[in-house]
Motif scaffolding. Structure first.
Motif, PDB file in Angstrom:
ATOM      1  N   ASN A 144       0.837  -1.201   0.000  1.00  0.00           N
ATOM      2  CA  ASN A 144       0.000   0.000   0.000  1.00  0.00           C
ATOM      3  C   ASN A 144       0.871   1.249   0.000  1.00  0.00           C
ATOM      4  O   ASN A 144       1.374   1.623   1.040  1.00  0.00           O
ATOM      5  CB  ASN A 144      -0.928  -0.012   1.216  1.00  0.00           C
ATOM      6  N   PRO A 145       1.093   1.881  -1.112  1.00  0.00           N
ATOM      7  CA  PRO A 145       0.355   1.650  -2.356  1.00  0.00           C
ATOM      8  C   PRO A 145       1.013   0.642  -3.294  1.00  0.00           C
ATOM      9  O   PRO A 145       2.233   0.567  -3.379  1.00  0.00           O
ATOM     10  CB  PRO A 145       0.407   3.035  -3.009  1.00  0.00           C
TER      11      PRO A 145
ATOM     12  N   ASP B 186       5.343   0.407  -1.205  1.00  0.00           N
ATOM     13  CA  ASP B 186       5.498   0.251   0.239  1.00  0.00           C
ATOM     14  C   ASP B 186       5.364  -1.238   0.522  1.00  0.00           C
ATOM     15  O   ASP B 186       4.688  -1.955  -0.228  1.00  0.00           O
ATOM     16  CB  ASP B 186       4.411   1.052   0.979  1.00  0.00           C
TER      17      ASP B 186
HETATM   18 MN    MN Z   1       1.956   2.746   2.815  1.00  0.00          MN
END
Ligand code: MN
Ligand code: GDP
Length: 380
Positions: free
Chosen positions: A191-192, A205
């Motif tokens: 995320n993302p 991430d």
């Molecule tokens: Mn993140």
């Protein structure tokens, strides 16, 4: 064990998940050394075991080497949700068209893996669930085997993800699931998960939480575990496979025992009698005299420890081995007072050896008597 982002990147790499590779810095000196050779613009990210770093100012961009040093300096030492930033992870900035969310975690109710996907990511999952619940797919995965493609297909169809991205998305889902299962994860999250201007998917991430009970199956993770433990005694004890437990800073008594039940009841009884345990060390099963010697050295080196209470119930652990270890350690324990209670296998041989020792040592029978004697000594 919640890995830091750069550690989680290693897990991603092991499973061939496309992500950004970067460098790590833990001081201004290191920032300065790295700065000339980087590909600008760079992203600089705080390495702490929590999300929401972006919002907290823990993710910054730098266009030049000077800016890199300046912003890196700002992030190092920053506190995010109570955690001090000791390291930054930096990589060349990627252009983003869109941010998505993908994770595998455990569903507590069914006790099965669950896949969670949203084509609208970037923000934390509870925020996505609140704002765009219709864009969120949660799919329980049956235990065992691989991730069947129809689960991935369902996520694509339900969220209306573009067909052009379906191939890459399928690959990443499979790989992240492999990482989740292969590394015994509680959580594996991207995320993302971004789409770049060329339509390429990339993990920007990485969040990985590995089940502590499975760490023995992933010895390559042990250095990471040590790195995340700031207590030096805990680290040293771990290198001998002991469990060291800091209890109370202001205490003066250390407990050495075998088994967590024994440790807990010993601490409880001592505390109940108005004394303060500062730390405890669990020897585990079958400790040899060499290991006892190390355990005593480690515990005695701890600040504030003036008394070590050794409470052993020997099953696999032999009392004569314990006594041998105490004998070997005595010379280096200085003024530290020893109280020893031995019970079980080879008790007589152990006691005989202990009785022959000179120095600040007292042998006690049973836990109750031991704690009473401890009170006598400590409060004298
Ligand atoms: Mn993140
Ligand atoms: P978190 O806030 O702790 O989850 O940290 P992230 O690693 O997810 O970073 C936060 C945000 O920074 C991301 O959602 C992105 O919007 C942004 N970001 C991180 N890396 C890049 C990058 O390489 N390029 C761009 N344009 N934005 C980035």
């Amino acid at each position: 064990m919640k890995l830091l982002e750069y550690m989680a990147r290693d897990v991603f790499d092991a499973h061939d998940i496309p992500s950004t590779s970067g460098v790590i810095a833990g001081s201004v000196e290191e920032l300065k050394n790295l700065a000339p050779d980087l590909l600008y613009p760079m992203v600089i990210k705080a390495q702490v075991q929590t999300g929401g770093r972006g919002k907290a100012g823990g993710v910054k961009f730098a266009d030049t080497a000077n800016e890199f040093i300046q912003k890196g300096k700002e992030i190092l030492g920053m506190t995010i949700k109570g955690l001090t930033v000791e390291k930054v992870f930096c990589y060349p900035k990627v252009d983003i068209d869109r941010e998505m969310y993908l994770s595998f975690t455990l569903d507590r109710k069914t006790k099965l893996p669950v896949m969670i996907f949203s084509p609208e990511g970037g923000v934390e999952i509870n925020e996505i669930a609140e704002k765009n619940p219709e864009k969120l797919v949660k799919q329980i995965i049956p235990a065992g085997g691989k991730l069947d493609d129809f689960f991935i297909r369902y996520a694509i169809d339900k969220t209306g993800l573009e067909e052009e991205l379906a191939g890459q998305f399928t690959e990443i889902c499979r790989k992240l699931y492999d990482a989740f299962i292969g590394h015994d994860c509680m959580l594996a999250e991207i995320n993302p998960l971004i789409v770049d201007p060329e339509g390429k998917l990339l993990a920007l991430d990485s969040k990985v939480d590995i089940d502590d009970n499975s760490l023995y199956r992933h010895p390559e993770m042990l250095p990471y575990k040590n790195e995340m433990t700031s207590d030096a005694t805990v680290r040293e004890a771990r290198s001998f496979d002991f469990l060291f437990i800091p209890v109370k800073d202001e205490g003066n008594i250390a407990v050495i025992s075998n088994g967590s039940g024994m440790i807990m009841s010993t601490i409880d009884l001592i505390s109940k009698n108005g004394m303060d345990v500062t730390c405890a060390l669990d020897l585990g099963g079958g400790a040899t005299s060499d290991r006892i010697k190390e355990a005593l050295r480690i515990v005695a080196s701890r600040e504030n420890v003036d008394t070590i209470f050794i409470n052993i119930f020997g099953g696999i652990t032999r009392c004569d081995e314990i006594a041998g270890g105490i004998d070997a350690a005595m010379a280096n324990l200085g003024e530290t007072r020893l109280m020893v209670r031995l019970e079980g296998t080879n008790k007589e041989a152990g006691l005989k050896r202990l009785k022959s020792l000179k120095g600040n040592i007292r042998i006690v029978e049973g836990l109750d008597e031991g704690v009473a004697a401890l009170a006598e000594e400590v409060k004298a």
